[in-house]
Design a protein around this motif. Structure first.
Motif, short mmCIF file in Angstrom:
data_model
loop_
_atom_site.label_atom_id
_atom_site.label_comp_id
_atom_site.label_asym_id
_atom_site.label_seq_id
_atom_site.Cartn_x
_atom_site.Cartn_y
_atom_site.Cartn_z
N LEU A 429 -9.16 9.54 -23.03
CA LEU A 429 -9.50 8.97 -21.72
C LEU A 429 -10.01 10.08 -20.81
O LEU A 429 -9.38 11.13 -20.68
CB LEU A 429 -8.26 8.30 -21.11
N TYR A 441 -9.46 9.81 -11.51
CA TYR A 441 -9.31 8.90 -12.65
C TYR A 441 -10.58 8.05 -12.85
O TYR A 441 -11.32 7.82 -11.88
CB TYR A 441 -8.07 8.01 -12.45
N ILE A 446 -16.12 5.64 -13.17
CA ILE A 446 -16.79 5.11 -14.37
C ILE A 446 -17.87 4.08 -14.00
O ILE A 446 -18.97 4.08 -14.55
CB ILE A 446 -15.77 4.50 -15.36
N SER A 490 -19.12 2.45 -23.54
CA SER A 490 -19.50 1.52 -22.47
C SER A 490 -20.67 0.66 -22.93
O SER A 490 -21.31 0.94 -23.95
CB SER A 490 -19.91 2.29 -21.23
N GLN A 493 -23.83 2.57 -23.29
CA GLN A 493 -23.86 3.44 -24.47
C GLN A 493 -24.17 2.60 -25.71
O GLN A 493 -24.96 2.99 -26.55
CB GLN A 493 -22.49 4.10 -24.67
N ASP A 550 -11.59 -3.94 -27.53
CA ASP A 550 -10.69 -3.60 -26.42
C ASP A 550 -10.49 -4.81 -25.50
O ASP A 550 -11.33 -5.71 -25.44
CB ASP A 550 -11.36 -2.46 -25.63
N ASP A 551 -9.43 -4.82 -24.74
CA ASP A 551 -9.15 -5.83 -23.70
C ASP A 551 -9.27 -7.24 -24.24
O ASP A 551 -9.76 -8.14 -23.55
CB ASP A 551 -10.12 -5.69 -22.51
N LYS A 571 -7.37 -5.04 -29.74
CA LYS A 571 -6.41 -4.51 -28.76
C LYS A 571 -6.01 -5.62 -27.80
O LYS A 571 -6.85 -6.17 -27.09
CB LYS A 571 -7.02 -3.32 -28.01
N ARG A 574 -3.50 -5.52 -21.75
CA ARG A 574 -2.25 -5.20 -21.04
C ARG A 574 -1.70 -6.40 -20.26
O ARG A 574 -0.50 -6.63 -20.19
CB ARG A 574 -2.54 -4.04 -20.09
N GLY A 608 -0.48 -1.41 -22.91
CA GLY A 608 0.37 -1.59 -21.73
C GLY A 608 1.82 -1.86 -22.04
O GLY A 608 2.49 -2.63 -21.34
N VAL A 609 2.34 -1.24 -23.12
CA VAL A 609 3.77 -1.40 -23.43
C VAL A 609 4.53 -0.53 -22.42
O VAL A 609 4.40 0.69 -22.44
CB VAL A 609 4.07 -0.93 -24.88
N GLN A 627 0.71 0.87 -27.40
CA GLN A 627 0.25 1.97 -26.55
C GLN A 627 0.70 1.64 -25.14
O GLN A 627 0.56 0.49 -24.70
CB GLN A 627 -1.30 2.01 -26.63
N PRO A 634 -1.24 8.95 -20.59
CA PRO A 634 -2.28 9.81 -21.17
C PRO A 634 -1.94 11.27 -20.88
O PRO A 634 -1.57 11.62 -19.75
CB PRO A 634 -3.55 9.37 -20.42
N1 LIG Z 1 -16.72 4.28 -21.08
C1 LIG Z 1 -15.61 4.96 -20.92
N2 LIG Z 1 -14.55 4.40 -20.27
C2 LIG Z 1 -13.42 5.11 -20.13
C3 LIG Z 1 -13.30 6.41 -20.61
N3 LIG Z 1 -12.06 6.86 -20.30
C4 LIG Z 1 -11.43 5.88 -19.66
N4 LIG Z 1 -12.25 4.81 -19.55
C5 LIG Z 1 -11.94 3.53 -18.96
O1 LIG Z 1 -11.50 3.66 -17.67
C6 LIG Z 1 -10.53 2.66 -17.39
C7 LIG Z 1 -9.31 3.25 -16.76
O2 LIG Z 1 -8.78 4.24 -17.62
P1 LIG Z 1 -7.49 5.06 -17.30
O3 LIG Z 1 -7.35 5.22 -15.84
O4 LIG Z 1 -7.52 6.24 -18.17
O5 LIG Z 1 -6.38 4.04 -17.75
C8 LIG Z 1 -6.03 3.92 -19.12
C9 LIG Z 1 -4.55 4.08 -19.25
O6 LIG Z 1 -4.02 5.06 -18.43
C10 LIG Z 1 -4.05 2.72 -18.85
N5 LIG Z 1 -2.77 2.43 -19.42
C11 LIG Z 1 -2.34 2.74 -20.66
N6 LIG Z 1 -1.08 2.28 -20.82
C12 LIG Z 1 -0.73 1.69 -19.67
C13 LIG Z 1 0.46 1.06 -19.22
O7 LIG Z 1 1.44 0.95 -19.94
N7 LIG Z 1 0.47 0.55 -17.96
C14 LIG Z 1 -0.62 0.68 -17.16
N8 LIG Z 1 -0.53 0.17 -15.93
N9 LIG Z 1 -1.74 1.27 -17.55
C15 LIG Z 1 -1.79 1.80 -18.78
O8 LIG Z 1 -5.01 1.85 -19.42
C16 LIG Z 1 -6.27 2.51 -19.50
C17 LIG Z 1 -6.77 2.41 -20.91
O9 LIG Z 1 -7.26 1.16 -21.04
P2 LIG Z 1 -8.15 0.76 -22.30
O10 LIG Z 1 -9.37 1.62 -22.29
O11 LIG Z 1 -8.48 -0.68 -22.04
O12 LIG Z 1 -7.34 0.98 -23.52
C18 LIG Z 1 -10.22 1.96 -18.68
O13 LIG Z 1 -10.85 0.72 -18.75
C19 LIG Z 1 -10.78 2.87 -19.70
O14 LIG Z 1 -11.26 2.14 -20.82
C20 LIG Z 1 -14.42 6.98 -21.30
O15 LIG Z 1 -14.38 8.11 -21.79
N10 LIG Z 1 -15.54 6.21 -21.43
#
Ligand SMILES: Nc1nc2c(ncn2[C@@H]2O[C@H](COP(=O)(O)O[C@H]3[C@@H](O)[C@H](n4cnc5c(=O)[nH]c(N)nc54)O[C@@H]3COP(=O)(O)O)[C@@H](O)[C@H]2O)c(=O)[nH]1
Length: 653
Positions: A429, A441, A446, A490, A493, A550-551, A571, A574, A608-609, A627, A634
């Motif tokens: 991330l 963040y 983004i 994205s 991309q 994802d999502d 995935k 959350r 979002g566990v 995750q 992270p």
């Molecule tokens: N194209 C790209 N998108 C990216 C990249 N890096 C991140 N992202 C996207 O940004 C969105 C926000 O990301 P982030 O702030 O890093 O949040 C991630 C986690 O911190 C958060 N997360 C994980 N576990 C939990 C949890 O238990 N509770 C909670 N409230 N948040 C949690 O989720 C985000 C990861 O989400 P996902 O990607 O859907 O797995 C996010 O959409 C990123 O995708 C990049 O390099 N390129």
């Protein structure tokens, strides 16, 4: 004379009188003929004038032709008049009945009309075809003696003998023709033919004028919906701005409407369905407005409304409310029910505007705000939005500099194998680490990177850096199974034409095992162009990398594509995991998604566990991976390395 003595003088006088009488007779005849000709000329002139008037004032080509057909019949006393218009059939021109007739006796000419209207006349065929190929009037003295007259039977039954026809001309182009029939045999009348040629030119002017008007309409109207287009809207808006600046009470508002996720409809159901939906949306929007308001289509799925002379300051908001409500019932497109919502931005004249462009831009900014606040809503423009837009512009510049100065870093969030509790992989991330040490963040940059295209070089850097780091860790910290690294791709991309070669080159360059690379795409990315998506996913799969969706569940979740796309991981979003222990439906949804993944033979990762309870439920549901913050947030690379050295101990039970 009775044989009496002849009087030569009297004879002379008699002869002179006879000559004079004859001369007078001839003079009278000449005068009468001249008078008649004059009278005829006058009638012709009247006819031409009335046709010219009609040509100038005709509301439509059909109106002009109808007037001419009956005027010529009245002038000539012929029985029938009929008009044709040009039609294009497979690239060829034909004359086809315009169903414009003049006759007195409906019954008598019904069959002749039917036969005529059922035919098409290419150049050369029959009387109309002759006119079409020659571009000149034509005359038939006696139809019964003219074998090339192809409607001869029907004409004879109707008692028609002589016929004449002439073209309607725009320059030298035949755009129609008129034909007339008489009940008696008639020799060609050159004067009448000449008159007909002149009438044909007059009628051509109607067609020409209508064509010009249509072109003008096209320049100011949207061809799909018939609504005013951007140019006409801008013109009306400029007038409203000027009026309001003269008379403050002439308040107005601009509404900028953008349909939510319309692209998805277009991409998944096709452009034709998208067009049908746009037309229906335009109708519904129009029904919410007054006659004096202007609804325009700016292009694509964008509409604008000028609410003129608004009575009170709440009016624009209540119109916006009405518009949103009007879009709520489903649309029926090609037999399918579609739901669509809109985001609306409002800018009111009370803020004081000098130009149409400025108020429109503000309405657009407000619409953008409505989108970012969750769509299906309206927002009123205020100056903070302008500041926000300026801020976005600044952010773009700072992001470009940050990329150049190497200020981006990756954090890695662990993904756990739930049955064994071992660390299975990480999600990379991105974060922006400012020189001050402040960590920004992705939620804060983004979207701007995506909107400006900066996501392309940034995304490439993320891909390279994540693969490079993971390849090193595989060497330095070999575990029971090599860790996987998940990388977000994205929409922009994914749309790159050379995405596959970029990924291939990075795999070779970094030496990472491709099976350890998991590219995460979202539903909207994958749905955008399903045929291309299928091809790209297959090519990525051929490289050996894995694809994660994802999502899952938050987008348009069309289940049909799940088995068409080459997917390896699903995935669970959350938002569903959060509800696991909150309501029975939450549990059911996750259960359904997990069994869907199982049936498709793909792995499931719950995002979002956050609690032990989440973990227990997911384990009881046999979810493969998890995750979330419960295991770890992270982590910077250094913290992950410490974890790897430490033997991968995390919060599991
Ligand atoms: N194209 C790209 N998108 C990216 C990249 N890096 C991140 N992202 C996207 O940004 C969105 C926000 O990301 P982030 O702030 O890093 O949040 C991630 C986690 O911190 C958060 N997360 C994980 N576990 C939990 C949890 O238990 N509770 C909670 N409230 N948040 C949690 O989720 C985000 C990861 O989400 P996902 O990607 O859907 O797995 C996010 O959409 C990123 O995708 C990049 O390099 N390129």
């Amino acid at each position: 004379m009775d044989g009496g003595p002849r009087n030569p003088e009297a004879d002379k006088l008699r002869r002179r009188l006879q000559r004079e009488h004859q001369a007078r007779l001839e003079a009278e005849q000449i005068a009468e003929r001249g008078l008649r000709e004059l009278y005829e000329k006058q009638l012709q002139l009247q006819l031409l004038e009335s046709i010219a008037d009609a040509a100038n004032g005709a509301a439509s080509v059909a109106d002009g032709l109808s007037f001419t057909v009956s005027s010529v019949c009245q002038y000539t006393g012929w029985l029938i008049g009929h008009a044709y218009l040009i039609d294009h059939v497979d690239g060829e021109v034909h004359l086809r009945s315009a169903s414009i007739w003049h006759y007195a006796d409906e019954q008598r000419f019904r069959d002749f009309r039917q036969v005529t209207e059922a035919m098409e006349f290419p150049p050369g065929l029959g009387l109309p075809g002759r006119v079409l190929s020659s571009g000149a009037p034509a005359w038939i003295s006696d139809i019964s003696q003219t074998p090339e007259f192809c409607r001869v039977d029907a004409a004879e039954q109707a008692g028609l003998r002589a016929a004449a026809a002439f073209p309607v001309l725009v320059g030298s182009e035949v755009v129609g023709a008129l034909e007339f029939f008489a009940s008696n045999v008639l020799e060609p009348d050159d004067k009448l033919l000449h008159l007909m040629a002149q009438i044909g030119v007059q009628m051509g002017r109607v067609v020409e004028r209508k064509r010009a008007e249509e072109q003008l309409i096209d320049a100011f109207h949207d061809p799909l919906t018939g609504l005013p287009n951007r140019a006409l809207f801008a013109d009306r808006l400029s007038r409203a701005v000027a009026r309001c600046n003269r008379h403050r009470e002439a308040a107005f508002a601009v509404l900028f409407i953008d349909l939510d996720r319309f692209k998805l409809v277009n991409d998944s159901l096709g452009h034709l369905a998208g067009d049908l939906l746009i037309v229906q949306v335009a109708t519904r929007l129009g029904m919410c407005l007054r006659q004096t308001d202007t609804l325009a289509r700016m292009g694509g799925d964008e509409f604008t409304i000028l609410l003129d002379c608004i009575g009170n300051s709440e009016a624009p908001a209540s119109v916006a409310e009405r518009l949103l409500n009007a879009l709520e019932p489903p649309f029926l497109v090609n037999g399918e029910q579609l739901y669509i919502s809109a985001s609306i931005g409002i800018a009111s004249s009370d803020l004081g505007y000098e130009s149409a462009e400025e108020i429109l831009r503000h309405a657009d900014l407000a619409m953008y705000r409505a989108k970012t606040l969750g769509k299906h809503r309206f927002e009123l423009f205020d100056h903070s939005m302008h500041d926000l837009a300026v801020g976005r512009l600044n952010l773009e510049t700072r992001l470009r500099n940050a990329l150049q100065n190497g200020e981006f870093v990756l954090h890695y969030q662990p993904i756990m194998h739930l049955a064994s509790g071992r660390l299975a992989g990480v999600e990379a991330l991105v974060r922006w680490q400012k020189p001050s040490g402040e960590l920004v963040y992705p939620g804060d940059f983004i979207q701007v990177a995506e909107d400006t295209g900066l996501i392309l070089p940034l995304g490439l850097w993320v891909l390279r850096e994540a693969c490079r780091s993971m390849a090193c860790w595989h060497e330095e910290y070999p575990g029971p199974a090599p860790l996987t690294v998940s990388i977000n791709l994205s929409a922009r991309q994914f749309a790159q034409h050379d995405l596959v070669s970029q990924v291939g080159a990075i795999i070779v360059e970094t030496g990472i095992a491709p099976a350890c690379v998991r590219l995460e795409i979202t539903e909207s990315v994958s749905m955008a162009d399903s045929e291309r998506t299928i091809a790209v996913l297959q090519q990525l799969h051929d490289l050996g990398v894995r694809i994660s969706l994802d999502d899952f569940g938050t987008g348009y979740s069309s289940l049909s594509y799940l088995h068409r796309f080459r997917l390896d991981v699903l995935k669970v979003d959350r938002s569903f995991v959060t509800q696991l222990d909150q309501c029975p439906e939450g549990l059911q949804i996750v259960q359904t998604i997990l069994s869907l993944a199982r049936n498709l033979g793909i792995e499931a990762v719950a995002e979002g566990v956050e609690t032990e309870r989440h973990l227990q439920i997911l384990q009881s549901l046999d979810c493969d991976f998890g995750q979330g913050y419960y295991f770890a947030r992270p982590l910077p690379a250094s913290a992950l390395i410490a974890l790897l050295k430490d033997g991968q101990h995390l919060n599991t039970n």
